[in-house]
Design a protein around this motif. Structure first.
Motif, PDB file in Angstrom:
ATOM      1  N   GLU A   5      41.451  27.237  27.930  1.00  0.00           N
ATOM      2  CA  GLU A   5      43.197  28.214  27.508  1.00  0.00           C
ATOM      3  C   GLU A   5      41.969  29.013  28.547  1.00  0.00           C
ATOM      4  O   GLU A   5      41.520  28.866  29.458  1.00  0.00           O
ATOM      5  CB  GLU A   5      42.450  29.262  26.787  1.00  0.00           C
ATOM      6  N   ARG A   6      43.315  29.026  29.837  1.00  0.00           N
ATOM      7  CA  ARG A   6      44.064  29.356  30.730  1.00  0.00           C
ATOM      8  C   ARG A   6      44.269  30.210  31.420  1.00  0.00           C
ATOM      9  O   ARG A   6      45.771  30.916  31.670  1.00  0.00           O
ATOM     10  CB  ARG A   6      44.077  28.490  31.903  1.00  0.00           C
ATOM     11  N   GLU A   7      42.864  31.576  31.115  1.00  0.00           N
ATOM     12  CA  GLU A   7      43.617  32.700  31.441  1.00  0.00           C
ATOM     13  C   GLU A   7      44.100  33.808  32.400  1.00  0.00           C
ATOM     14  O   GLU A   7      42.421  33.292  33.302  1.00  0.00           O
ATOM     15  CB  GLU A   7      42.449  33.505  30.231  1.00  0.00           C
ATOM     16  N   VAL A   8      44.378  34.325  33.255  1.00  0.00           N
ATOM     17  CA  VAL A   8      44.265  35.298  33.935  1.00  0.00           C
ATOM     18  C   VAL A   8      44.323  36.323  33.611  1.00  0.00           C
ATOM     19  O   VAL A   8      45.665  37.069  32.992  1.00  0.00           O
ATOM     20  CB  VAL A   8      44.965  34.764  34.870  1.00  0.00           C
ATOM     21  N   LYS A   9      43.866  37.742  34.290  1.00  0.00           N
ATOM     22  CA  LYS A   9      43.606  38.972  33.849  1.00  0.00           C
ATOM     23  C   LYS A   9      43.850  39.392  35.595  1.00  0.00           C
ATOM     24  O   LYS A   9      43.083  39.226  36.725  1.00  0.00           O
ATOM     25  CB  LYS A   9      42.120  39.569  34.185  1.00  0.00           C
ATOM     26  N   GLY A  10      45.022  40.455  35.716  1.00  0.00           N
ATOM     27  CA  GLY A  10      44.668  41.371  36.841  1.00  0.00           C
ATOM     28  C   GLY A  10      46.613  41.869  37.010  1.00  0.00           C
ATOM     29  O   GLY A  10      47.029  41.120  35.480  1.00  0.00           O
ATOM     30  N   PRO A  11      47.236  42.105  37.570  1.00  0.00           N
ATOM     31  CA  PRO A  11      46.103  42.379  39.112  1.00  0.00           C
ATOM     32  C   PRO A  11      44.885  43.692  38.896  1.00  0.00           C
ATOM     33  O   PRO A  11      45.553  44.421  38.518  1.00  0.00           O
ATOM     34  CB  PRO A  11      47.548  43.051  40.136  1.00  0.00           C
ATOM     35  N   LEU A  12      43.638  42.777  39.501  1.00  0.00           N
ATOM     36  CA  LEU A  12      42.377  44.740  39.184  1.00  0.00           C
ATOM     37  C   LEU A  12      42.791  44.818  40.498  1.00  0.00           C
ATOM     38  O   LEU A  12      42.685  44.147  42.065  1.00  0.00           O
ATOM     39  CB  LEU A  12      41.513  43.360  38.518  1.00  0.00           C
ATOM     40  N   PRO A  13      41.327  46.122  41.121  1.00  0.00           N
ATOM     41  CA  PRO A  13      42.011  46.839  41.900  1.00  0.00           C
ATOM     42  C   PRO A  13      39.921  46.269  42.747  1.00  0.00           C
ATOM     43  O   PRO A  13      39.412  45.327  42.326  1.00  0.00           O
ATOM     44  CB  PRO A  13      40.948  47.870  41.607  1.00  0.00           C
ATOM     45  N   LEU A  14      40.414  45.683  44.070  1.00  0.00           N
ATOM     46  CA  LEU A  14      38.673  44.984  44.681  1.00  0.00           C
ATOM     47  C   LEU A  14      38.599  46.098  45.377  1.00  0.00           C
ATOM     48  O   LEU A  14      39.154  47.353  46.297  1.00  0.00           O
ATOM     49  CB  LEU A  14      40.060  43.817  45.790  1.00  0.00           C
ATOM     50  N   ALA A  15      36.525  45.890  45.651  1.00  0.00           N
ATOM     51  CA  ALA A  15      36.058  46.958  46.124  1.00  0.00           C
ATOM     52  C   ALA A  15      35.526  46.091  46.957  1.00  0.00           C
ATOM     53  O   ALA A  15      34.846  44.468  47.433  1.00  0.00           O
ATOM     54  CB  ALA A  15      35.822  47.878  45.507  1.00  0.00           C
ATOM     55  N   GLU A  16      34.598  45.935  47.795  1.00  0.00           N
ATOM     56  CA  GLU A  16      33.246  45.613  48.778  1.00  0.00           C
ATOM     57  C   GLU A  16      32.366  44.800  48.006  1.00  0.00           C
ATOM     58  O   GLU A  16      32.426  43.783  48.740  1.00  0.00           O
ATOM     59  CB  GLU A  16      32.488  46.873  49.624  1.00  0.00           C
ATOM     60  N   LYS A  17      32.000  45.347  47.125  1.00  0.00           N
ATOM     61  CA  LYS A  17      31.618  43.907  46.125  1.00  0.00           C
ATOM     62  C   LYS A  17      32.049  42.926  45.827  1.00  0.00           C
ATOM     63  O   LYS A  17      31.428  41.614  45.421  1.00  0.00           O
ATOM     64  CB  LYS A  17      30.971  44.458  44.663  1.00  0.00           C
ATOM     65  N   ASP A  18      33.307  42.046  46.024  1.00  0.00           N
ATOM     66  CA  ASP A  18      34.497  41.280  45.861  1.00  0.00           C
ATOM     67  C   ASP A  18      34.575  40.780  46.902  1.00  0.00           C
ATOM     68  O   ASP A  18      34.492  39.795  47.234  1.00  0.00           O
ATOM     69  CB  ASP A  18      35.288  41.725  45.288  1.00  0.00           C
ATOM     70  N   ILE A  19      33.648  41.127  48.212  1.00  0.00           N
ATOM     71  CA  ILE A  19      33.883  40.154  49.271  1.00  0.00           C
ATOM     72  C   ILE A  19      33.431  39.276  49.744  1.00  0.00           C
ATOM     73  O   ILE A  19      34.095  38.357  50.271  1.00  0.00           O
ATOM     74  CB  ILE A  19      33.272  41.745  50.993  1.00  0.00           C
ATOM     75  N   PRO A  20      31.844  38.783  49.287  1.00  0.00           N
ATOM     76  CA  PRO A  20      32.123  37.226  49.255  1.00  0.00           C
ATOM     77  C   PRO A  20      32.454  36.265  48.558  1.00  0.00           C
ATOM     78  O   PRO A  20      32.800  35.370  49.221  1.00  0.00           O
ATOM     79  CB  PRO A  20      30.258  37.300  48.577  1.00  0.00           C
ATOM     80  N   ALA A  21      33.032  36.936  47.482  1.00  0.00           N
ATOM     81  CA  ALA A  21      33.521  35.919  46.331  1.00  0.00           C
ATOM     82  C   ALA A  21      35.395  35.991  47.320  1.00  0.00           C
ATOM     83  O   ALA A  21      35.950  34.715  47.219  1.00  0.00           O
ATOM     84  CB  ALA A  21      34.025  36.846  45.322  1.00  0.00           C
ATOM     85  N   LEU A  22      35.783  36.731  47.181  1.00  0.00           N
ATOM     86  CA  LEU A  22      37.488  36.511  48.749  1.00  0.00           C
ATOM     87  C   LEU A  22      37.043  36.279  49.953  1.00  0.00           C
ATOM     88  O   LEU A  22      37.844  35.117  49.773  1.00  0.00           O
ATOM     89  CB  LEU A  22      37.745  38.436  49.288  1.00  0.00           C
ATOM     90  N   ASN A  23      36.096  35.756  50.140  1.00  0.00           N
ATOM     91  CA  ASN A  23      35.010  34.683  51.755  1.00  0.00           C
ATOM     92  C   ASN A  23      35.738  33.749  51.507  1.00  0.00           C
ATOM     93  O   ASN A  23      36.540  32.479  51.811  1.00  0.00           O
ATOM     94  CB  ASN A  23      34.031  34.955  51.952  1.00  0.00           C
TER      95      ASN A  23
END
Length: 320
Positions: A5-23
């Motif tokens: 199953e290809r589940e997607v959750k969102g939109p969810l807020p982004l914060a500084e802790k997400d920067i490595p994943a964003l990069n």
């Protein structure tokens, strides 16, 4: 054949802790985009963490992310609102999830959010050579407009045009000059307000705001960043992100100031984002020796166009 199953959750807020994943997602998605455009040898670097902090803080609740069934970041759209001007970027979908409609989901979410903010201009920029991107955004209601051309010139290190760098002023005087800048922008582009970007640039020490003209008679300004765009990059280029000027002569004085300030910051050149809807300004930059480095296609949602000022110049980058 069984598929997970290809589940997607969102939109969810982004914060500084997400920067490595964003990069990671940013570099992977855009490197893949260049590869599919035939630029096989291009590898998109990670962005400077300070630039991500700026983008997330500027977007606020408009910084939206989506996660997969393993809670990994699978898509994001960093959506910005500068008063009546709204735009989205950067935005990306992980390459393995780019054919299931997630791109439409993240753009539609940004449109809904910006409409709720009451923007009158709603846009984005994409690479002109990427025809499938243009087709994708067009199917969502976006209309191609003019180009935004990244142009560079050497930082000459001259005296500039008698400019004032707001970062050098005492707080009370800085606030007075900032109020004049906001009034200038509001006069040329009613409803547009760059105060948040200016404030964050000061707080995060990314650059400065250069004001041309004496107190009470401001003729132009530029919001400049000297912090490197790429992670571990050199501070060799000052980026001019926002500009407002009452006339072509005032624009050239603002660019003189940017060159002088960049040289003082140790940069070798300045980069500007010239919107070609201002044909006279573009030709003036060519005459001044600015060189074309990159092009982006500006697109706006139908019913939410840009409205150029009757006189003067307002340049607003739609990227971080």
């Amino acid at each position: 054949m069984w598929l997970p199953e290809r589940e997607v959750k969102g939109p969810l807020p982004l914060a500084e802790k997400d920067i490595p994943a964003l990069n990671r997602l940013f570099a992977e998605a855009f490197t893949d985009r260049y590869r599919r455009d035939g630029l096989v040898g291009v590898r998109v670097p990670y962005l400077n963490t300070a630039i991500w902090r700026y983008a997330l803080a500027d977007a606020g609740a408009g910084a939206m992310g989506w996660r997969d069934e393993s809670d990994r970041l699978v898509a994001f759209n960093i959506t910005h609102c500068s008063g009546a001007e709204g735009w989205m970027g950067p935005l990306a979908v992980r390459p393995d999830r780019q054919t299931g409609g997630l791109g439409k989901t993240i753009v539609s979410a940004a449109i809904d959010w910006l409409r709720a903010q009451g923007v009158t201009t709603l846009g984005l920029e994409t690479m002109p050579r990427t025809v499938d991107n243009i087709g994708f955004y067009s199917r969502l209601g976006f209309v191609p407009s003019h180009l935004t051309i990244t142009m560079t010139a050497e930082a000459a290190g001259g005296a500039g045009a008698g400019y004032t760098a707001l970062g050098t002023l005492e707080p009370a005087e800085r606030e007075r000059r900032l109020a004049e800048v906001r009034a200038l922008v509001a006069e040329l582009a009613p409803g547009v307000d760059f105060a948040r970007e200016i404030q964050l640039t000061h707080e995060l020490r990314l650059g400065d705001v250069l004001v041309v003209g004496p107190p009470g008679a401001v003729t132009g300004f530029a919001l400049c960043h000297s912090a490197p765009l790429a992670e571990n990059g050199a501070r060799d280029e000052t980026r001019v992100l926002k500009v407002a000027a009452r006339s072509l002569d005032a624009l050239l004085a603002v660019l003189d100031a940017a060159e002088a300030w960049a040289a003082r910051e140790g940069a070798r050149r300045i980069g500007v984002r010239c919107q070609t809807g201002y044909g006279e300004a573009f030709r003036a930059l060519v005459r001044r020796g600015f060189r074309v480095r990159w092009t982006d296609l500006r697109m706006t949602l139908a019913g939410h166009p840009e409205t150029p000022p009757a006189a003067g110049v307002v340049w607003s980058n739609w990227e971080v």
